[in-house]
Write a protein that holds these residues in place. Structure first.
Motif, PDB file in Angstrom:
ATOM      1  N   LEU A   9       0.874  -1.179   0.000  1.00  0.00           N
ATOM      2  CA  LEU A   9       0.000   0.000   0.000  1.00  0.00           C
ATOM      3  C   LEU A   9       0.914   1.233   0.000  1.00  0.00           C
ATOM      4  O   LEU A   9       1.803   1.341   0.855  1.00  0.00           O
ATOM      5  CB  LEU A   9      -0.877   0.001   1.266  1.00  0.00           C
ATOM      6  CG  LEU A   9      -1.543   1.338   1.648  1.00  0.00           C
ATOM      7  CD1 LEU A   9      -2.558   1.793   0.597  1.00  0.00           C
ATOM      8  CD2 LEU A   9      -2.231   1.218   3.019  1.00  0.00           C
ATOM      9  N   VAL A  62      -7.854   5.356   1.118  1.00  0.00           N
ATOM     10  CA  VAL A  62      -7.204   4.045   1.288  1.00  0.00           C
ATOM     11  C   VAL A  62      -8.240   2.939   1.107  1.00  0.00           C
ATOM     12  O   VAL A  62      -7.991   1.924   0.440  1.00  0.00           O
ATOM     13  CB  VAL A  62      -6.511   3.943   2.674  1.00  0.00           C
ATOM     14  CG1 VAL A  62      -6.067   2.511   2.957  1.00  0.00           C
ATOM     15  CG2 VAL A  62      -5.323   4.900   2.739  1.00  0.00           C
ATOM     16  N   ASP A  63      -9.407   3.147   1.673  1.00  0.00           N
ATOM     17  CA  ASP A  63     -10.483   2.148   1.571  1.00  0.00           C
ATOM     18  C   ASP A  63     -10.836   1.895   0.103  1.00  0.00           C
ATOM     19  O   ASP A  63     -10.950   0.746  -0.338  1.00  0.00           O
ATOM     20  CB  ASP A  63     -11.705   2.681   2.339  1.00  0.00           C
ATOM     21  CG  ASP A  63     -12.762   1.607   2.508  1.00  0.00           C
ATOM     22  OD1 ASP A  63     -12.392   0.503   2.943  1.00  0.00           O
ATOM     23  OD2 ASP A  63     -13.930   1.870   2.156  1.00  0.00           O
ATOM     24  N   LEU A  66      -8.087  -0.083  -1.761  1.00  0.00           N
ATOM     25  CA  LEU A  66      -8.147  -1.530  -1.474  1.00  0.00           C
ATOM     26  C   LEU A  66      -9.289  -2.187  -2.244  1.00  0.00           C
ATOM     27  O   LEU A  66      -9.116  -3.231  -2.865  1.00  0.00           O
ATOM     28  CB  LEU A  66      -8.353  -1.754   0.031  1.00  0.00           C
ATOM     29  CG  LEU A  66      -7.102  -1.580   0.914  1.00  0.00           C
ATOM     30  CD1 LEU A  66      -7.495  -1.409   2.373  1.00  0.00           C
ATOM     31  CD2 LEU A  66      -6.157  -2.779   0.766  1.00  0.00           C
ATOM     32  N   THR A  72      -7.423  -7.416   0.157  1.00  0.00           N
ATOM     33  CA  THR A  72      -7.828  -7.170   1.540  1.00  0.00           C
ATOM     34  C   THR A  72      -6.616  -6.717   2.350  1.00  0.00           C
ATOM     35  O   THR A  72      -5.477  -6.982   1.962  1.00  0.00           O
ATOM     36  CB  THR A  72      -8.420  -8.447   2.187  1.00  0.00           C
ATOM     37  OG1 THR A  72      -7.379  -9.428   2.198  1.00  0.00           O
ATOM     38  CG2 THR A  72      -9.620  -8.969   1.414  1.00  0.00           C
ATOM     39  N   LYS A  73      -6.904  -6.078   3.458  1.00  0.00           N
ATOM     40  CA  LYS A  73      -5.818  -5.560   4.319  1.00  0.00           C
ATOM     41  C   LYS A  73      -4.838  -6.666   4.703  1.00  0.00           C
ATOM     42  O   LYS A  73      -3.636  -6.453   4.755  1.00  0.00           O
ATOM     43  CB  LYS A  73      -6.410  -4.965   5.601  1.00  0.00           C
ATOM     44  CG  LYS A  73      -7.218  -3.711   5.400  1.00  0.00           C
ATOM     45  CD  LYS A  73      -7.531  -3.056   6.723  1.00  0.00           C
ATOM     46  CE  LYS A  73      -8.504  -3.834   7.553  1.00  0.00           C
ATOM     47  NZ  LYS A  73      -9.891  -3.417   7.525  1.00  0.00           N
ATOM     48  N   ASP A  74      -5.396  -7.866   4.943  1.00  0.00           N
ATOM     49  CA  ASP A  74      -4.546  -8.979   5.413  1.00  0.00           C
ATOM     50  C   ASP A  74      -3.553  -9.445   4.361  1.00  0.00           C
ATOM     51  O   ASP A  74      -2.588 -10.133   4.681  1.00  0.00           O
ATOM     52  CB  ASP A  74      -5.422 -10.192   5.804  1.00  0.00           C
ATOM     53  CG  ASP A  74      -6.514  -9.791   6.749  1.00  0.00           C
ATOM     54  OD1 ASP A  74      -6.299  -8.797   7.462  1.00  0.00           O
ATOM     55  OD2 ASP A  74      -7.576 -10.457   6.751  1.00  0.00           O
ATOM     56  N   LEU A  76      -1.742  -7.440   2.575  1.00  0.00           N
ATOM     57  CA  LEU A  76      -0.642  -6.463   2.418  1.00  0.00           C
ATOM     58  C   LEU A  76       0.637  -6.932   3.110  1.00  0.00           C
ATOM     59  O   LEU A  76       0.595  -7.500   4.203  1.00  0.00           O
ATOM     60  CB  LEU A  76      -1.051  -5.104   3.001  1.00  0.00           C
ATOM     61  CG  LEU A  76      -2.202  -4.379   2.297  1.00  0.00           C
ATOM     62  CD1 LEU A  76      -2.598  -3.123   3.087  1.00  0.00           C
ATOM     63  CD2 LEU A  76      -1.803  -4.005   0.875  1.00  0.00           C
ATOM     64  N   VAL A  79       3.471  -1.088   4.219  1.00  0.00           N
ATOM     65  CA  VAL A  79       2.865   0.215   3.886  1.00  0.00           C
ATOM     66  C   VAL A  79       4.007   1.204   3.623  1.00  0.00           C
ATOM     67  O   VAL A  79       4.875   1.400   4.479  1.00  0.00           O
ATOM     68  CB  VAL A  79       1.982   0.736   5.041  1.00  0.00           C
ATOM     69  CG1 VAL A  79       1.331   2.058   4.642  1.00  0.00           C
ATOM     70  CG2 VAL A  79       0.919  -0.293   5.423  1.00  0.00           C
ATOM     71  N   PHE A 101      -1.759   2.083  10.726  1.00  0.00           N
ATOM     72  CA  PHE A 101      -2.351   1.025   9.889  1.00  0.00           C
ATOM     73  C   PHE A 101      -1.417  -0.195   9.884  1.00  0.00           C
ATOM     74  O   PHE A 101      -1.847  -1.329  10.097  1.00  0.00           O
ATOM     75  CB  PHE A 101      -2.519   1.577   8.469  1.00  0.00           C
ATOM     76  CG  PHE A 101      -3.469   0.815   7.610  1.00  0.00           C
ATOM     77  CD1 PHE A 101      -4.829   0.785   7.883  1.00  0.00           C
ATOM     78  CD2 PHE A 101      -3.014   0.137   6.483  1.00  0.00           C
ATOM     79  CE1 PHE A 101      -5.712   0.101   7.063  1.00  0.00           C
ATOM     80  CE2 PHE A 101      -3.885  -0.556   5.664  1.00  0.00           C
ATOM     81  CZ  PHE A 101      -5.237  -0.579   5.948  1.00  0.00           C
ATOM     82  N   LEU A 105      -1.749  -4.079  11.600  1.00  0.00           N
ATOM     83  CA  LEU A 105      -1.648  -5.289  10.769  1.00  0.00           C
ATOM     84  C   LEU A 105      -0.368  -6.077  11.052  1.00  0.00           C
ATOM     85  O   LEU A 105      -0.161  -7.148  10.479  1.00  0.00           O
ATOM     86  CB  LEU A 105      -1.683  -4.904   9.280  1.00  0.00           C
ATOM     87  CG  LEU A 105      -2.979  -4.299   8.761  1.00  0.00           C
ATOM     88  CD1 LEU A 105      -2.782  -3.704   7.359  1.00  0.00           C
ATOM     89  CD2 LEU A 105      -4.076  -5.366   8.716  1.00  0.00           C
TER      90      LEU A 105
END
Ligand code: KG4
Ligand code: ZN
Length: 340
Positions: A9, A62-63, A66, A72-74, A76, A79, A101, A105
């Motif tokens: 990200l 950011v949302d 994605l 999904t965030k998982d 990544l 950052v 963030f 994570l």
């Protein structure tokens, strides 16, 4: 070699664009930019208002990045965020977001120099884009920067020339303001320049030693010229707007190309890459193309969305640094004057 796909990200918040991008290795999956319109009413970027708008925009941007990427965030791995240079308060928003963030994570953070990002945007994997071979010269021209950099590899970059006062984009925007054009004036000057005579009026080019630039004297020269002419004819600007724009643009491009020629001769490097918002200018693009014939240059201009301020360029630096395990500590600070 590790064949796992790396998802990064990228976050950019150094000036008036809140941006987020998702990359899979060196490929862009999404590239979202919220351009802050509020500054238009003020004729320039107001730092405090920029920080507030970043604060409002950062989570939705950011949302969206994605969601558009379908990641999904998982998924990544890291950052990447712009550490500097830029506006202090603006940088703090993106940096603080990136830290929290990533902390949530449990993934690393990667600090990115905004100027390096403009240059490494050329290494985004994109069908329409050829990656330059090393070494090459990169000229970064925008509302905030004007630099010529010798690039020996991804991480070895040497600034060989830069502005000692205004950035080239400011020269467009400030002279445009004198003509009554809205902010930012660069695109409007470009449009009108196509309809005007570039040799209608002559402005002396600033004399600056070596490969450095100066634009503040040029702006003053345009101011005095306009004041003088308007005194004689109150309708001077409206009657001659296209010619004035064409002459301003012609002078600015002349200044840039003169320095590039000098830099190319001095370094014996003929690969020339440009980046930053002003590289959208049709005149500079034509001048570079004709440099290919005249001086044997090979030139590189990135896709428009990777050349104005964006997070894809931050993401690509993030990816390249990830491969080197070059991560930042969580107590890293922003640096509004970060050097290359
Ligand atoms: O890279 P950018 O979006 O933001 C930063 O300043 O970092 O660049 C914005 C600058 C503004 O000064 C704008 O007037 C200039 O780029 N610009 C142009 C053109 N499009 C944008 N200048 C001349 N001709 C254009 N077509
Ligand atoms: Zn920039």
């Amino acid at each position: 070699m590790n064949s796992e796909n790396i998802y990064i990200l990228g976050i950019e918040s150094s000036c008036d664009d809140t941006a987020a991008a998702i990359l899979c290795n060196d490929t862009i999956l999404s590239n979202v930019v919220a351009t802050q319109k509020i500054h238009r009413d003020y004729g320039g970027v107001v730092p405090e208002l920029a920080s507030r708008a970043h604060q409002q925009n950062i989570v939705p941007v950011v949302d969206q990045a994605l969601k558009k990427a379908g990641v999904t965030k998982d998924q990544l791995h890291a950052v990447a965020f712009t550490q500097g240079p830029g506006l202090m308060g603006a940088l703090l928003v993106g940096t603080s977001f990136a830290k929290s963030f990533a902390y949530g994570l449990d993934i690393p953070i990667i600090s990115v120099n905004h100027m390096q990002a403009h240059i490494l945007a050329h290494f985004i994997n994109e069908e329409s884009q050829t990656k330059p071979e090393f070494p090459f010269l990169a000229m970064t021209i925008s509302g905030g920067h004007t630099q010529i950099v010798q690039v020996d590899n991804y991480f070895k970059m040497t600034v060989i020339g830069e502005t000692i006062d205004d950035a080239v984009g400011e020269a467009f925007d400030k002279t445009g303001k004198l003509l009554g054009l809205g902010y930012p004036a660069g695109p409007e000057i470009d449009k009108r320049a196509k309809l005007g005579n570039p040799k209608a009026y002559t402005f002396t080019k600033p004399k600056v030693d070596g490969l450095n630039f100066s634009f503040s004297g040029f702006k003053t020269a345009v101011l005095y010229f306009i004041q003088r002419e308007v005194k004689n004819n109150p309708n001077f600007i409206t009657e001659n707007l296209n010619d004035i724009c064409a002459s301003i643009q012609y002078t600015i491009i002349g200044i840039l190309i003169d320095k590039l020629k000098k830099a190319s001769k001095q370094t014996n490097i003929k690969r020339i890459a440009i980046g930053g918002g002003v590289s959208a200018n049709s005149g500079i693009r034509e001048a570079l193309k004709s440099g290919e014939q005249k001086f044997g240059w090979t030139t590189y201009v990135p896709k428009f969305e990777y050349t104005t301020d964006n997070a894809a360029m931050v993401g690509i630096v993030g990816y390249l640094k990830y491969l080197e395990n070059d991560f930042a500590e969580h107590n890293v600070m922003v640096n509004s004057r970060l050097k290359l």
